[in-house]
Design a protein around this motif. Structure first.
Motif, PDB file in Angstrom:
ATOM      1  N   HIS A 102     -30.676  -4.957 -25.179  1.00  9.80           N
ATOM      2  CA  HIS A 102     -31.025  -3.317 -23.915  1.00  9.80           C
ATOM      3  C   HIS A 102     -32.547  -2.739 -24.260  1.00  9.80           C
ATOM      4  O   HIS A 102     -32.697  -3.147 -25.855  1.00  9.80           O
ATOM      5  CB  HIS A 102     -30.092  -2.363 -24.868  1.00  9.80           C
ATOM      6  CG  HIS A 102     -30.907  -1.127 -23.592  1.00  9.80           C
ATOM      7  ND1 HIS A 102     -31.024  -0.277 -22.388  1.00  9.80           N
ATOM      8  CD2 HIS A 102     -31.564   0.039 -24.175  1.00  9.80           C
ATOM      9  CE1 HIS A 102     -31.595   0.164 -22.121  1.00  9.80           C
ATOM     10  NE2 HIS A 102     -32.252   1.284 -23.289  1.00  9.80           N
ATOM     11  N   ASP A 103     -32.964  -3.498 -23.482  1.00 12.36           N
ATOM     12  CA  ASP A 103     -35.273  -3.515 -23.344  1.00 12.36           C
ATOM     13  C   ASP A 103     -35.400  -4.578 -24.855  1.00 12.36           C
ATOM     14  O   ASP A 103     -35.960  -4.157 -25.413  1.00 12.36           O
ATOM     15  CB  ASP A 103     -35.433  -1.741 -24.159  1.00 12.36           C
ATOM     16  CG  ASP A 103     -35.394  -0.611 -22.940  1.00 12.36           C
ATOM     17  OD1 ASP A 103     -35.248  -1.007 -22.124  1.00 12.36           O
ATOM     18  OD2 ASP A 103     -35.029   0.553 -23.988  1.00 12.36           O
ATOM     19  N   PRO A 104     -34.860  -5.540 -23.878  1.00 16.52           N
ATOM     20  CA  PRO A 104     -35.820  -6.647 -24.784  1.00 16.52           C
ATOM     21  C   PRO A 104     -36.960  -6.444 -25.495  1.00 16.52           C
ATOM     22  O   PRO A 104     -37.533  -6.699 -24.351  1.00 16.52           O
ATOM     23  CB  PRO A 104     -34.946  -8.238 -23.835  1.00 16.52           C
ATOM     24  CG  PRO A 104     -34.862  -7.413 -22.572  1.00 16.52           C
ATOM     25  CD  PRO A 104     -34.671  -5.421 -22.525  1.00 16.52           C
ATOM     26  N   ASP A 105     -36.986  -7.029 -26.540  1.00 15.87           N
ATOM     27  CA  ASP A 105     -38.280  -7.146 -26.882  1.00 15.87           C
ATOM     28  C   ASP A 105     -38.969  -8.517 -28.004  1.00 15.87           C
ATOM     29  O   ASP A 105     -38.136  -8.484 -28.605  1.00 15.87           O
ATOM     30  CB  ASP A 105     -38.381  -6.194 -27.580  1.00 15.87           C
ATOM     31  CG  ASP A 105     -39.639  -5.995 -28.993  1.00 15.87           C
ATOM     32  OD1 ASP A 105     -41.164  -6.668 -28.196  1.00 15.87           O
ATOM     33  OD2 ASP A 105     -40.398  -5.122 -30.142  1.00 15.87           O
ATOM     34  N   PRO A 106     -39.458  -9.355 -26.700  1.00 18.16           N
ATOM     35  CA  PRO A 106     -39.979 -11.155 -27.687  1.00 18.16           C
ATOM     36  C   PRO A 106     -40.668 -11.285 -29.150  1.00 18.16           C
ATOM     37  O   PRO A 106     -40.472 -11.904 -29.759  1.00 18.16           O
ATOM     38  CB  PRO A 106     -40.390 -11.202 -26.462  1.00 18.16           C
ATOM     39  CG  PRO A 106     -40.067 -10.173 -25.340  1.00 18.16           C
ATOM     40  CD  PRO A 106     -40.081  -9.105 -26.045  1.00 18.16           C
TER      41      PRO A 106
END
Length: 285
Positions: free
Chosen positions: A116-120
């Motif tokens: 959820h809400d991916p943050d690379p």
């Protein structure tokens, strides 16, 4: 970003638990509820955070907090290695456009997890610092084989190459350490030098060998040891190799943290060095 540490913390249900008396499995921290539309054949998903109480195998649901639902959730069609956290984060980031903020992934063993809400930006980049030939470099080949095996899946890392091609120095007056490199020029292990003016491309040990074999000759020197080189230089967190085993371990070169393995290190030793490097870096962060 919400990305459970283990997929065992993600449960799947066809319906929402009714009332606070209905129990839930003790490991479940996140619950995916699937709602099928019989007319269209499509499935709508809702994802909840589960708060529970008790000490039994099945525990009481205290509350369900909605994380995402409807158009905010998509399910990735292909089965992936869901232990590869970097792969899932990067894949989710590509899918999270418009209203979508949550992706459900299915593993090859049919278990599921969510991002959820991916943050690379949480993926740590490590530079593979090495020389070629061979091409790809020896260390790059080892690291990429290990990466493909999934052994780094839990670390949330990615690799980039910083390879110095020694073919730029090829020539009849150039001396390389070893004939097995295939480089065009002369080699310390097979040629006898009688004239001044050669260019030695190697490390400190190569330099010592040259001077022991040909003490009377004048020569120039390009150092490829990462500890002293002006061309084999790390630019970020790195893994590299050195022919002196006593220099193996976690190091700092020019203010940049890294790990050094011996020139002929095994896959296990390379893997262990990378894991130690990542753990220390994140501890210091």
């Amino acid at each position: 970003m919400i990305f459970p540490d283990e997929y065992k913390c993600v449960g799947v249900s066809k319906a929402l638990p009714e009332g606070t008396e209905e129990p839930i499995y003790f490991l479940t921290e996140y619950l995916i509820v699937e709602k099928e539309d019989l007319e269209s054949g499509s499935t709508e998903y809702s994802v909840y955070y589960v708060k529970k109480s008790g000490n039994e195998l099945l525990r009481k649901v205290e509350s369900l907090e909605l994380i995402a639902s409807g158009e905010e959730v998509v399910r990735y069609e292909k089965e992936l290695n869901i232990k590869d956290r970097s792969l899932l984060i990067e894949t989710a980031a590509k899918l999270c456009t418009g209203k979508v903020n949550t992706v459900i992934f299915t593993g090859v063993d049919r278990h599921v997890t969510i991002v959820h809400d991916p943050d690379p930006s949480v993926i740590l980049e490590i530079e593979i610092l090495d020389v070629a030939p061979p091409t790809p470099s020896w260390l790059s080949q080892v690291v990429r084989r290990l990466e493909a095996s999934g052994i780094f899946g839990d670390l949330q890392i990615r690799f980039t190459e910083n390879t110095v091609d020694l073919r730029q120095f090829e020539g009849e007056n150039t001396v390389f350490p070893c004939s097995s490199s295939g480089l065009e020029g002369k080699c310390l292990d097979s040629d006898v030098l009688t004239e001044n003016g050669h260019l030695l491309v190697g490390c400190e040990i190569s330099k010592s060998l040259f001077e022991m074999r040909f003490p009377e000759l004048e020569y120039s020197f390009v150092n490829i040891c990462p500890f002293k080189s002006e061309i084999v230089v790390p630019t970020k967190l790195f893994i590299t190799r050195c022919c002196r085993s006593e220099k193996s371990g976690l190091v700092n070169i020019n203010g940049i943290e890294g790990a050094v393995v011996h020139w002929g290190a095994s896959e296990y030793q390379v893997s262990e060095a990378i894991r130690k490097l990542v753990n220390r870096y994140r501890e210091n962060e």
